[in-house]
Design a protein around this motif. Sequence first.
Motif, PDB file in Angstrom:
ATOM      1  N   TYR A  51      -7.562 -10.057 -10.708  1.00  0.00           N
ATOM      2  CA  TYR A  51      -7.511 -10.114  -9.245  1.00  0.00           C
ATOM      3  C   TYR A  51      -8.903 -10.046  -8.625  1.00  0.00           C
ATOM      4  O   TYR A  51      -9.178 -10.723  -7.626  1.00  0.00           O
ATOM      5  CB  TYR A  51      -6.617  -9.006  -8.690  1.00  0.00           C
ATOM      6  CG  TYR A  51      -5.172  -9.423  -8.600  1.00  0.00           C
ATOM      7  CD1 TYR A  51      -4.701 -10.165  -7.522  1.00  0.00           C
ATOM      8  CD2 TYR A  51      -4.273  -9.086  -9.600  1.00  0.00           C
ATOM      9  CE1 TYR A  51      -3.380 -10.554  -7.442  1.00  0.00           C
ATOM     10  CE2 TYR A  51      -2.941  -9.476  -9.530  1.00  0.00           C
ATOM     11  CZ  TYR A  51      -2.497 -10.210  -8.446  1.00  0.00           C
ATOM     12  OH  TYR A  51      -1.180 -10.610  -8.381  1.00  0.00           O
ATOM     13  N   GLY A  58     -10.349 -13.091  -6.373  1.00  0.00           N
ATOM     14  CA  GLY A  58     -10.836 -12.817  -5.032  1.00  0.00           C
ATOM     15  C   GLY A  58     -12.258 -13.310  -4.824  1.00  0.00           C
ATOM     16  O   GLY A  58     -12.580 -13.901  -3.784  1.00  0.00           O
ATOM     17  N   GLY A  78      -5.157  -4.601  -0.184  1.00  0.00           N
ATOM     18  CA  GLY A  78      -4.919  -5.439  -1.348  1.00  0.00           C
ATOM     19  C   GLY A  78      -3.478  -5.868  -1.472  1.00  0.00           C
ATOM     20  O   GLY A  78      -3.181  -7.028  -1.786  1.00  0.00           O
ATOM     21  N   ARG A 127      -2.054  -9.713  -1.421  1.00  0.00           N
ATOM     22  CA  ARG A 127      -1.283 -10.199  -2.576  1.00  0.00           C
ATOM     23  C   ARG A 127       0.096 -10.683  -2.128  1.00  0.00           C
ATOM     24  O   ARG A 127       0.570 -11.733  -2.562  1.00  0.00           O
ATOM     25  CB  ARG A 127      -1.160  -9.070  -3.599  1.00  0.00           C
ATOM     26  CG  ARG A 127      -0.463  -9.443  -4.892  1.00  0.00           C
ATOM     27  CD  ARG A 127      -0.387  -8.234  -5.794  1.00  0.00           C
ATOM     28  NE  ARG A 127       0.247  -8.506  -7.066  1.00  0.00           N
ATOM     29  CZ  ARG A 127       1.189  -7.751  -7.624  1.00  0.00           C
ATOM     30  NH1 ARG A 127       1.609  -6.659  -6.987  1.00  0.00           N
ATOM     31  NH2 ARG A 127       1.710  -8.064  -8.792  1.00  0.00           N
ATOM     32  N   VAL A 185      -0.052 -14.141  -0.441  1.00  0.00           N
ATOM     33  CA  VAL A 185      -0.200 -15.266  -1.374  1.00  0.00           C
ATOM     34  C   VAL A 185       1.144 -15.586  -2.018  1.00  0.00           C
ATOM     35  O   VAL A 185       1.542 -16.764  -2.107  1.00  0.00           O
ATOM     36  CB  VAL A 185      -1.261 -14.950  -2.442  1.00  0.00           C
ATOM     37  CG1 VAL A 185      -1.292 -16.053  -3.498  1.00  0.00           C
ATOM     38  CG2 VAL A 185      -2.632 -14.798  -1.803  1.00  0.00           C
ATOM     39  N   LEU A 230      -7.568  -9.722  -2.053  1.00  0.00           N
ATOM     40  CA  LEU A 230      -7.271  -9.865  -3.482  1.00  0.00           C
ATOM     41  C   LEU A 230      -8.310  -9.136  -4.335  1.00  0.00           C
ATOM     42  O   LEU A 230      -7.972  -8.498  -5.334  1.00  0.00           O
ATOM     43  CB  LEU A 230      -7.223 -11.345  -3.862  1.00  0.00           C
ATOM     44  CG  LEU A 230      -6.072 -12.161  -3.274  1.00  0.00           C
ATOM     45  CD1 LEU A 230      -6.181 -13.623  -3.690  1.00  0.00           C
ATOM     46  CD2 LEU A 230      -4.722 -11.598  -3.698  1.00  0.00           C
TER      47      LEU A 230
END
Length: 277
Positions: free
Chosen positions: A38, A42, A207, A211, A214, A261
């Motif tokens: 991740y 990112g 975060g 996430r 997405v 991310l």
Amino acid sequence: MNASSIAHGLGPAPRARAPHRAIEATARGGLTARGVLYLLVGILALRIAFGDGGKQADRSGALQMLAHQPFGRALVWAVGVGLVCMALWRLSEAVFGAAGPDGRKTTKRLAGAARAVFYAFVAYSVLAFAAGEQGSGSSDRQSQDVTSRALTLPEGRWLVGIGGAVVAGAGVWIAVRALTRTFRKHLALSAILRRAERAVEALGVCGGVARGAVFAAAGGFAVSAAVRYDPDRAKGVDDTLRTFAATSAGPWLLVAVAAGLALFGVFSFAMARWRRV
């Protein structure tokens, strides 16, 4: 009670703790590997937001980036092994139950099984990349190929549509859990300094929302592919992230999601340190 009986009573304890220690080690290794991926995705997405669009901002791009570092191939293998550990940990939750008072509920076990399958697939793709297999391409191409094959099935449109709705729903669920700070119940809060606790909480919220966004967007594109009967409308992580930059908010929305991310990657490192297993 004599000394031998006391020794006999205490003897099995270290052996009883051994399986728990093994599960704890696999969990922490898996969370660390997840954090690496991740964080790199990112970083790649941030590069795209600022005009450097040469690299794929997905698992494939992250692995290529990692492979070009010193001892890169060994690092890729380490991430793959870590994700195998992640899958095994989630499988143990499905079989034995998760940590916490409600960890043995059927819903928790089913969630653990679903996560085990997901991370097993991710681990396989990473290990295939480490072994030099050429079929482990970008997430965009994989999404379109899978969607295209599914749409040829008799009830393919329904399968793709339902699958997309599930992924989108999972994204919303992830974001809501992050906003409500559900992850706090999994942390060993007594071991965290107050200032560090606030930092971990901020990482988890930012975060988790990124996430979830997405996942939700990718699921929405899959639903669109089913409705329009067009596999090209299905998008992997890279194309989904690039779509954020094409909104009215411009590249700044992508900057926010990309930073989120990366923060989720750091949050995964914190969970590897302080999560109760």
